[in-house]
Scaffold this motif. Structure first.
Motif, PDB file in Angstrom:
ATOM      1  N   ALA A 236       1.049  -1.222  -0.016  1.00 39.17           N
ATOM      2  CA  ALA A 236       0.073  -0.169  -0.041  1.00 39.17           C
ATOM      3  C   ALA A 236       0.923   1.037   0.119  1.00 39.17           C
ATOM      4  N   VAL A 237       1.885   1.428   0.755  1.00 40.23           N
ATOM      5  CA  VAL A 237       2.995   2.277   0.677  1.00 40.23           C
ATOM      6  C   VAL A 237       3.436   2.602  -0.483  1.00 40.23           C
ATOM      7  N   LEU A 238       4.080   1.655  -1.131  1.00 40.27           N
ATOM      8  CA  LEU A 238       4.554   1.716  -2.466  1.00 40.27           C
ATOM      9  C   LEU A 238       3.477   2.291  -3.717  1.00 40.27           C
ATOM     10  N   LEU A 239       2.492   1.420  -3.557  1.00 33.47           N
ATOM     11  CA  LEU A 239       1.307   1.933  -4.782  1.00 33.47           C
ATOM     12  C   LEU A 239       0.983   3.309  -4.517  1.00 33.47           C
ATOM     13  N   ALA A 240       1.076   3.936  -3.260  1.00 32.70           N
ATOM     14  CA  ALA A 240       0.428   5.143  -3.333  1.00 32.70           C
ATOM     15  C   ALA A 240       1.552   6.242  -3.649  1.00 32.70           C
ATOM     16  N   ARG A 241       2.773   5.901  -3.171  1.00 35.23           N
ATOM     17  CA  ARG A 241       3.867   6.633  -3.594  1.00 35.23           C
ATOM     18  C   ARG A 241       4.195   6.600  -5.275  1.00 35.23           C
ATOM     19  N   THR A 242       3.771   5.415  -5.870  1.00 38.69           N
ATOM     20  CA  THR A 242       4.151   5.420  -7.296  1.00 38.69           C
ATOM     21  C   THR A 242       3.211   6.118  -8.025  1.00 38.69           C
ATOM     22  N   GLY A 243       1.920   6.451  -7.511  1.00 30.43           N
ATOM     23  CA  GLY A 243       1.027   7.144  -8.324  1.00 30.43           C
ATOM     24  C   GLY A 243      -0.261   6.395  -8.814  1.00 30.43           C
ATOM     25  N   ARG A 244       0.016   5.039  -8.680  1.00 23.85           N
ATOM     26  CA  ARG A 244      -0.674   4.098  -8.985  1.00 23.85           C
ATOM     27  C   ARG A 244      -2.177   4.456  -8.289  1.00 23.85           C
ATOM     28  N   TRP A 245      -2.194   4.837  -7.147  1.00 25.89           N
ATOM     29  CA  TRP A 245      -3.491   5.017  -6.471  1.00 25.89           C
ATOM     30  C   TRP A 245      -4.150   6.470  -6.658  1.00 25.89           C
ATOM     31  N   SER A 246      -3.606   7.019  -7.628  1.00 25.32           N
ATOM     32  CA  SER A 246      -3.915   8.306  -7.697  1.00 25.32           C
ATOM     33  C   SER A 246      -5.384   8.635  -8.488  1.00 25.32           C
TER      34      SER A 246
END
Length: 246
Positions: A236-246
């Motif tokens: 979840a930390v990684l996905l939020a920071r890569t922009g995939r949760w944008s």
């Protein structure tokens, strides 16, 4: 509420786009979901191809008739996130797979770490792998994904090291890490590989091998998470920071 998702092997519709969903998926749609004419459904092959459909009718207890007009291809997301998950005890492996699927992990690699109490051998290993794959499929449907995560064969420590060596960003969750995962510099594309150790922790010789392959140790936070939840939290930390949760 978004439309329910059902898995199909092909998208070959008959005249006028009339498609019949049958078998276990059809039974679930008709007898469990009790779908009715006019309701929306999504059909997917779980590999990125999907179609929005409208229910036309039902037949018996296991045949759903839908209108299928066109099929869409969803490209793989970038960067891809792979989690190497050490084998937990009992049914916690399925819990890890379920929640990692829900947050959006792309590949899950079962890992027989040195300190794993559970070891997959023979028929028991095949059965356990089947459960992980079935869990990924069902969790993919539940979370409305059309590209389900791949659950690979169980990997040895040397195989994990090779996977880390080929990654664009490689990390091991470990208390020795000087940097929190939340501040790590991440690539915008390519492959992110994250290793989650067993309850007993990653053994020193494993950590040394992984660091030699280019994987740094990172901290997740102050609290100590169980192996079955650490991968989901880190992803979840990684996905939020890569922009995939944008």
């Amino acid at each position: 509420m978004t439309a329910p998702v059902f898995v199909v092997e092909h998208f070959d519709a008959g005249g006028g786009g009339r498609y019949v969903l049958e078998g276990p998926e059809g039974r679930h749609a008709v007898s469990v979901k009790r779908l009715r004419p006019g309701e929306d459904v999504v059909l997917t092959d779980g590999a990125g191809r999907w179609a929005d459909c409208v229910v036309l009718d039902t037949e018996g207890k296991d045949r759903l008739i839908v209108q299928l007009d066109s099929v869409t291809e969803e490209p793989p997301e970038e960067p891809r996130v792979t989690v190497v998950q050490a084998l937990p005890k009992g049914d916690r492996g399925e819990l890890a797979v379920e929640t990692m699927t829900e947050v959006g992990v792309d590949t899950i690699v079962p890992w027989a770490a040195a300190r794993c109490i559970t070891q997959w051998k023979g028929d028991r290993g095949l059965k356990a792998l089947g459960k992980w794959r079935a869990t990924a499929r069902e969790a993919g449907k539940q979370s409305r994904r059309v590209r389900f995560p791949e659950v690979t064969e169980a990997a040895t420590t040397k195989q994990v090291a090779a996977l880390l060596a080929g990654a664009d960003f490689a990390a091991v969750l470990h208390e020795s890490g000087d940097e929190p995962l939340a501040t790590a510099e991440l690539p915008s594309s390519g492959e992110i590989v994250l290793v989650v150790g067993p309850e007993g922790g990653v053994a020193p010789e494993e950590l040394a091998l992984f660091e030699g392959a280019g994987a740094k140790p990172y901290r997740l936070g102050r609290s100590v998470l169980r192996t079955s939840t650490a991968g989901t939290a880190a992803a979840a930390v990684l996905l939020a920071r890569t922009g995939r949760w944008s």
